[in-house]
Design an enzyme around this catalytic site. Structure first.
Site, PDB file in Angstrom:
ATOM      1  CG  HIS A  84      -1.950   0.051   0.723  1.00 52.68           C
ATOM      2  ND1 HIS A  84      -2.650   2.042   1.895  1.00 52.68           N
ATOM      3  CD2 HIS A  84      -3.454   0.460  -0.246  1.00 52.68           C
ATOM      4  CE1 HIS A  84      -3.331   2.287   1.472  1.00 52.68           C
ATOM      5  NE2 HIS A  84      -3.662   1.788   0.324  1.00 52.68           N
TER       6      HIS A  84
ATOM      7  CG  HIS B 213      -5.559   5.607  -2.831  1.00 60.11           C
ATOM      8  ND1 HIS B 213      -4.546   4.843  -2.741  1.00 60.11           N
ATOM      9  CD2 HIS B 213      -6.778   4.786  -1.901  1.00 60.11           C
ATOM     10  CE1 HIS B 213      -4.377   4.485  -1.284  1.00 60.11           C
ATOM     11  NE2 HIS B 213      -5.892   4.152  -1.055  1.00 60.11           N
TER      12      HIS B 213
ATOM     13  CG  HIS C 110      -7.838  -1.353  -2.223  1.00 59.20           C
ATOM     14  ND1 HIS C 110      -7.862  -0.243  -3.225  1.00 59.20           N
ATOM     15  CD2 HIS C 110      -6.796  -0.865  -0.760  1.00 59.20           C
ATOM     16  CE1 HIS C 110      -7.103   1.296  -2.163  1.00 59.20           C
ATOM     17  NE2 HIS C 110      -6.365   0.504  -1.297  1.00 59.20           N
TER      18      HIS C 110
ATOM     19  CG  HIS D 253     -11.298   4.382   1.402  1.00 58.30           C
ATOM     20  ND1 HIS D 253     -11.008   5.954   1.299  1.00 58.30           N
ATOM     21  CD2 HIS D 253     -11.110   3.717   1.628  1.00 58.30           C
ATOM     22  CE1 HIS D 253      -9.816   5.229   0.722  1.00 58.30           C
ATOM     23  NE2 HIS D 253      -9.983   4.071   1.409  1.00 58.30           N
TER      24      HIS D 253
ATOM     25  CG  HIS E 215      -8.232   4.990   5.141  1.00 58.52           C
ATOM     26  ND1 HIS E 215      -7.343   4.147   6.108  1.00 58.52           N
ATOM     27  CD2 HIS E 215      -8.451   3.887   4.975  1.00 58.52           C
ATOM     28  CE1 HIS E 215      -7.450   3.019   5.510  1.00 58.52           C
ATOM     29  NE2 HIS E 215      -8.094   3.453   4.028  1.00 58.52           N
TER      30      HIS E 215
ATOM     31  CG  PHE F 249      -3.339   6.743   1.321  1.00 55.85           C
ATOM     32  CD1 PHE F 249      -3.785   6.596   1.826  1.00 55.85           C
ATOM     33  CD2 PHE F 249      -2.828   7.652   0.016  1.00 55.85           C
ATOM     34  CE1 PHE F 249      -5.268   6.553   1.527  1.00 55.85           C
ATOM     35  CE2 PHE F 249      -3.529   7.805   0.021  1.00 55.85           C
ATOM     36  CZ  PHE F 249      -5.819   7.252   0.067  1.00 55.85           C
TER      37      PHE F 249
ATOM     38  CG  HIS G 232      -9.323  -0.712   1.989  1.00 54.68           C
ATOM     39  ND1 HIS G 232      -9.855  -1.081   0.542  1.00 54.68           N
ATOM     40  CD2 HIS G 232      -8.817  -0.579   2.615  1.00 54.68           C
ATOM     41  CE1 HIS G 232      -9.352   0.466   0.986  1.00 54.68           C
ATOM     42  NE2 HIS G 232      -8.299   0.735   1.755  1.00 54.68           N
TER      43      HIS G 232
END
Length: 589
Positions: free
Chosen positions: A181, A199, A208, A330, A334, A352, A365
């Site tokens: 990632h 992204h 993903h 999403h 996070h 990230f 995810h």
């Protein structure tokens, strides 16, 4: 494959260059721009490592029922970018592993370890992945409902994956898996001379899905269970709107101490979280959550382009624009999970580069991926993209046997063909269309400044309202089916190292109560997780944000109006947000 039978990759210590890096150009990846050290333990697998990087630590749907009963009965309170089509576009190829470089936490701050994977010596002939024979589907369960036997297996698999970190170059190790990632999302890879970012574009969902596919198979191989499946964090259902208990046990391999400690022990998650706590009752938070899910899955995503995100072919600038689910929930999940109160950059989940270091990342995810399947089940024009540049885009992964593979987007569109599916859970948000209206009739748009007088907007440091003319009114059902009405915010610019969120309402003024989202006038929100964008040196990012509003205009009775009122309410980071222009246009689905 058992953990005892695996082959461990060598450390890269031999001081000579691999001949595979000095021969002809690769048809798979471009020529290297840096030198690599080479190491070898056996002839069955060879890797090369970048010497310039610092290596270290690295449904059933519910029938229409009373809305309060949905909340109390199902979950209750706890315990109760603007991208124009390119003339010669082509799909994104696999990243250039040979020139994988330093990843960045943010501009001027490098990740303190290498996020780059081991590089196979035979990289020029890395094959395409073929799905192995399958006897039964791996069924991913909702995490909150998992039994102790499952939790024990998951903990054991993760413990064994962590043990593989003793060899920091083992691609199956926990940290190497987390680094995938980091490398794909924090600037380590280049494609076509530009930074690669999976992204903020149509690559988000397929990347993903492939990532979790291999991660899941690795876990299963470490406990000799080919049927093992990752759990999904069922945050779209009231029963799952909290950190799943299996991840909140200190001392467990699934626990991560870099989480917001205020959000443990059954705290209800805010799917619109923007870095600050809101003084809102739990019932209202769950109501807001279901409203957000309805808007992001139904209202704002009637077409593939809204759901998947903006097109990102080879040669385009990274981060052209994210789809609805990537935006919310999403990103807020996070932010809500990451330890921003104690960690400078929101580690682990809140950034990230570090997100994969928290095991809950993969559970989160899995539910994001589940939304892909759920969205297509809604019907209408909700289907996969057919663009060849999307279908033929590629990524690079290692499988559970440490074999390197190339994979294509087109091969991950059907989860069952990949060998997994999701245990069904009700989706109460399907019946949660906002119906409560703040206003009666139409707001007096003559008393509100026109869009041309408000934009360009230098900073969104307070709520603002403006009137805007629609391209067409009183459209027929056929016309609506053919074209979606899109509210488009062009060139939203902000510091990409900061959290950002603002909400959008129609037919209200700036006195609207933005803490209650279950209103028919609530159109949607924009959010951003701190990240590094492109090759900018001033932290500035510029994106296009779109909201599909056809259904919304019907619900609030504005179908026949030529001019409507729009209100923007900043939640965080607004003082650093500028917007060049706003327009409404009709787009083919």
């Amino acid at each position: 494959m058992s953990s005892s039978s695996t082959t461990t990759l060598p450390l890269c210590t031999n001081k000579f260059l691999s001949s595979s890096f000095t021969t002809n150009n690769s048809s798979f990846l471009s020529k290297p721009s840096q030198l690599f050290l080479h190491g070898r333990r056996n002839q069955s697998f060879k890797v090369s490592c970048n010497a310039n990087n610092n290596v270290g630590e690295h449904d059933k749907n519910l029938d229409a029922i009373d809305r309060r009963n949905v909340l109390l009965g199902l979950g209750g309170l706890y315990g109760a970018a603007n991208l124009a089509p390119l003339a010669s576009a082509s799909p994104i190829p696999p990243p250039d592993l040979k020139s994988c470089g330093v990843a960045h936490v943010k501009e001027g701050v490098d990740v303190s370890y290498s996020c780059c994977p081991p590089v196979p010596d035979d990289i020029d002939s890395v094959p395409y992945y073929k799905f192995p024979p399958m006897t039964k589907l791996r069924i991913r369960p909702p995490a909150h409902a998992a039994d102790e036997e499952y939790v024990a297996k998951y903990q054991l698999a993760t413990s064994r994956m962590r043990e593989l970190d003793k060899d920091s170059f083992d691609p199956l190790g926990f940290k190497q898996q987390a680094n995938i990632h980091c490398a794909y999302c924090n600037g380590a890879y280049k494609v076509g001379g530009k930074e690669l970012q999976v992204h903020f574009s149509w690559l988000f969902f397929p990347f993903h899905r492939w990532y979790l596919y291999f991660y899941e198979r690795i876990l299963g191989s470490l406990i000799n269970d080919p049927t093992f499946a990752l759990p999904y964090w069922n945050w779209d259902h009231p029963k799952g709107m909290r950190i799943p208990p299996m991840f909140d046990r200190e001392g467990s391999s699934l626990y991560d101490d870099k989480r917001n400690q205020n959000h443990r022990n059954g705290t209800i998650i805010d799917l619109g979280h923007f870095g600050k706590e809101v003084d809102t009752p739990q019932l209202q938070i769950m109501t807001n959550n279901l409203t957000l899910m309805y808007r992001q899955m139904v209202t704002n995503a009637p077409c593939p382009s809204q759901f998947f995100g903006a097109a990102y072919p080879l040669g385009a600038e990274p981060s052209p624009g994210m789809g609805t689910i990537e935006n919310i929930p999403h990103t807020p999940v996070h932010i809500w999970t990451g330890d921003k109160p104690r960690q400078k950059n929101g580690e682990n989940m809140g950034n990230f580069y570090s997100a994969g270091l928290d095991p809950i990342f993969y559970c989160h995810h899995a539910n994001v991926d589940r939304m892909w399947d759920e969205w297509k089940l809604i019907g209408g024009k909700r289907r996969d993209l057919s663009n060849k540049d999307w279908l033929n885009s590629e990524f690079f992964f290692y499988d559970e046997n440490r074999n390197p593979y190339r994979v294509k987007v087109r091969d991950c569109l059907d989860s069952k063909k990949m060998g997994f599916s999701y245990a069904p859970m009700p989706t109460p948000w399907r019946n949660f269309k906002p119906i409560r209206k703040t206003t009666t009739g139409k707001v007096n748009t003559a008393s509100i400044a026109p869009v041309t007088k408000v934009f360009p907007l230098a900073k969104l440091d307070r709520a603002i309202s403006f009137s805007i003319t629609r391209p067409a009114s009183s459209r027929t059902t056929q016309e609506k089916n053919e074209q979606e009405e899109i509210l488009t915010f062009k060139k939203i610019a902000y510091d990409d190292t900061q959290y950002v969120r603002f909400d959008v309402f129609l037919n209200v003024d700036k006195t609207v109560n933005a803490d209650e989202l279950d209103k028919a006038e609530f159109a949607g929100s924009y959010t951003s997780l701190p990240h590094v964008h492109g090759n900018n040196t001033n932290h500035a990012t510029s994106v296009t944000f779109t909201l599909a509003i056809t259904e919304l205009l019907e619900d609030i009775g504005l179908e026949d109006e030529d001019t409507i009122a729009v209100t923007l309410v900043p939640k965080v980071g607004g003082e650093g947000v500028s917007i060049e222009s706003v327009e409404i246009k009709l787009e083919d689905c």
